[in-house]
Design a protein around this motif. Structure first.
Motif, PDB file in Angstrom:
ATOM      1  N   GLU A  86     -22.470 -27.043 -53.635  1.00 24.94           N
ATOM      2  CA  GLU A  86     -22.750 -28.297 -52.922  1.00 24.94           C
ATOM      3  C   GLU A  86     -21.528 -28.838 -52.188  1.00 24.94           C
ATOM      4  O   GLU A  86     -21.654 -29.672 -51.291  1.00 24.94           O
ATOM      5  N   ARG A 137     -28.672 -20.560 -50.929  1.00 29.53           N
ATOM      6  CA  ARG A 137     -29.400 -20.419 -52.207  1.00 29.53           C
ATOM      7  C   ARG A 137     -29.436 -21.753 -52.955  1.00 29.53           C
ATOM      8  O   ARG A 137     -30.452 -22.136 -53.528  1.00 29.53           O
ATOM      9  N   HIS A 138     -28.291 -22.448 -52.935  1.00 29.88           N
ATOM     10  CA  HIS A 138     -28.224 -23.733 -53.648  1.00 29.88           C
ATOM     11  C   HIS A 138     -29.114 -24.775 -52.983  1.00 29.88           C
ATOM     12  O   HIS A 138     -29.852 -25.501 -53.659  1.00 29.88           O
ATOM     13  N   ASP A 139     -29.050 -24.867 -51.652  1.00 27.28           N
ATOM     14  CA  ASP A 139     -29.765 -25.932 -50.947  1.00 27.28           C
ATOM     15  C   ASP A 139     -31.268 -25.679 -50.836  1.00 27.28           C
ATOM     16  O   ASP A 139     -32.055 -26.630 -50.882  1.00 27.28           O
ATOM     17  N   TYR A 140     -31.695 -24.433 -50.673  1.00 29.40           N
ATOM     18  CA  TYR A 140     -33.093 -24.173 -50.361  1.00 29.40           C
ATOM     19  C   TYR A 140     -33.872 -23.477 -51.474  1.00 29.40           C
ATOM     20  O   TYR A 140     -35.092 -23.579 -51.510  1.00 29.40           O
ATOM     21  N   LYS A 142     -32.852 -23.484 -54.947  1.00 30.66           N
ATOM     22  CA  LYS A 142     -32.619 -24.026 -56.280  1.00 30.66           C
ATOM     23  C   LYS A 142     -33.835 -24.810 -56.765  1.00 30.66           C
ATOM     24  O   LYS A 142     -34.208 -24.742 -57.919  1.00 30.66           O
ATOM     25  N   GLU A 143     -34.470 -25.564 -55.848  1.00 33.30           N
ATOM     26  CA  GLU A 143     -35.645 -26.361 -56.219  1.00 33.30           C
ATOM     27  C   GLU A 143     -36.775 -25.449 -56.690  1.00 33.30           C
ATOM     28  O   GLU A 143     -37.470 -25.750 -57.654  1.00 33.30           O
ATOM     29  N   GLU A 144     -36.956 -24.302 -56.000  1.00 32.84           N
ATOM     30  CA  GLU A 144     -37.997 -23.360 -56.395  1.00 32.84           C
ATOM     31  C   GLU A 144     -37.708 -22.767 -57.761  1.00 32.84           C
ATOM     32  O   GLU A 144     -38.614 -22.594 -58.574  1.00 32.84           O
ATOM     33  N   GLU A 145     -36.446 -22.459 -58.035  1.00 26.82           N
ATOM     34  CA  GLU A 145     -36.052 -21.915 -59.323  1.00 26.82           C
ATOM     35  C   GLU A 145     -36.284 -22.930 -60.442  1.00 26.82           C
ATOM     36  O   GLU A 145     -36.777 -22.591 -61.507  1.00 26.82           O
ATOM     37  N   GLU A 146     -35.941 -24.193 -60.161  1.00 25.71           N
ATOM     38  CA  GLU A 146     -36.135 -25.229 -61.164  1.00 25.71           C
ATOM     39  C   GLU A 146     -37.615 -25.449 -61.433  1.00 25.71           C
ATOM     40  O   GLU A 146     -38.034 -25.650 -62.584  1.00 25.71           O
ATOM     41  N   ALA A 147     -38.442 -25.392 -60.387  1.00 26.53           N
ATOM     42  CA  ALA A 147     -39.881 -25.567 -60.555  1.00 26.53           C
ATOM     43  C   ALA A 147     -40.472 -24.415 -61.360  1.00 26.53           C
ATOM     44  O   ALA A 147     -41.342 -24.597 -62.206  1.00 26.53           O
TER      45      ALA A 147
END
Length: 152
Positions: A86, A137-140, A142-147
């Motif tokens: 970030e 990977r962090h910005d786009y 990460k949310e998918e991985e967390e979900a």
């Protein structure tokens, strides 16, 4: 019989002296060969260093020193591998990557070929691409991985 033994002993002493002399000669010859090899190596090393020194992109020109100091950018980018994604900057990493790609190509078409410039720019492009991939990977993603982990 005693005369024969003295004669044999004398020839043994004489042959031992010859062997010592031969051994000393061999050692001396080996030392001389070693010195000769060292002189040849020094000449080759000196000629290689002289060739580098007198090269059109050698240390007597800016074409050597600019890429050499440019390694600092690549080293700083490598040091940033431990920085959280970030905190990475898209504009900075795009600039590093594009600079590396453009100047890598340029360094292969100029005369004389400047391999120091080529290598530093390949390193810049590589580190820039790696940092961009970390940021993306962090910005786009990460949310998918967390979900995905939350659903499990």
């Amino acid at each position: 019989m005693a005369h024969l033994m003295v004669s044999v002993r004398a020839s043994e002493v004489k042959s031992q002296g010859t062997q010592r002399k031969t051994h000393c000669d061999i050692v001396r010859e080996e030392e001389e060969e070693g010195r000769e090899r060292e002189r040849e190596f020094n000449f080759m090393a000196a000629s290689k260093l002289q060739a580098l020194w007198n090269h059109p992109a050698g240390p007597k020109t800016i074409h050597f020193w600019a890429p050499t100091f440019k390694w600092g950018i690549s080293i700083a980018n490598i040091a940033d591998f431990s920085k959280p994604p970030e905190k990475l900057s898209y504009p900075q990493q795009i600039a590093v990557t594009c600079t590396g790609l453009v100047w890598s190509r340029y360094s292969t078409v100029i005369t004389p070929k400047n391999w120091n410039l080529f290598s530093v720019n390949v390193a810049m492009a590589g580190t820039g691409l790696y940092q961009l991939s970390r940021k993306i990977r962090h910005d786009y993603f990460k949310e998918e991985e967390e979900a995905a982990t939350a659903q499990e």
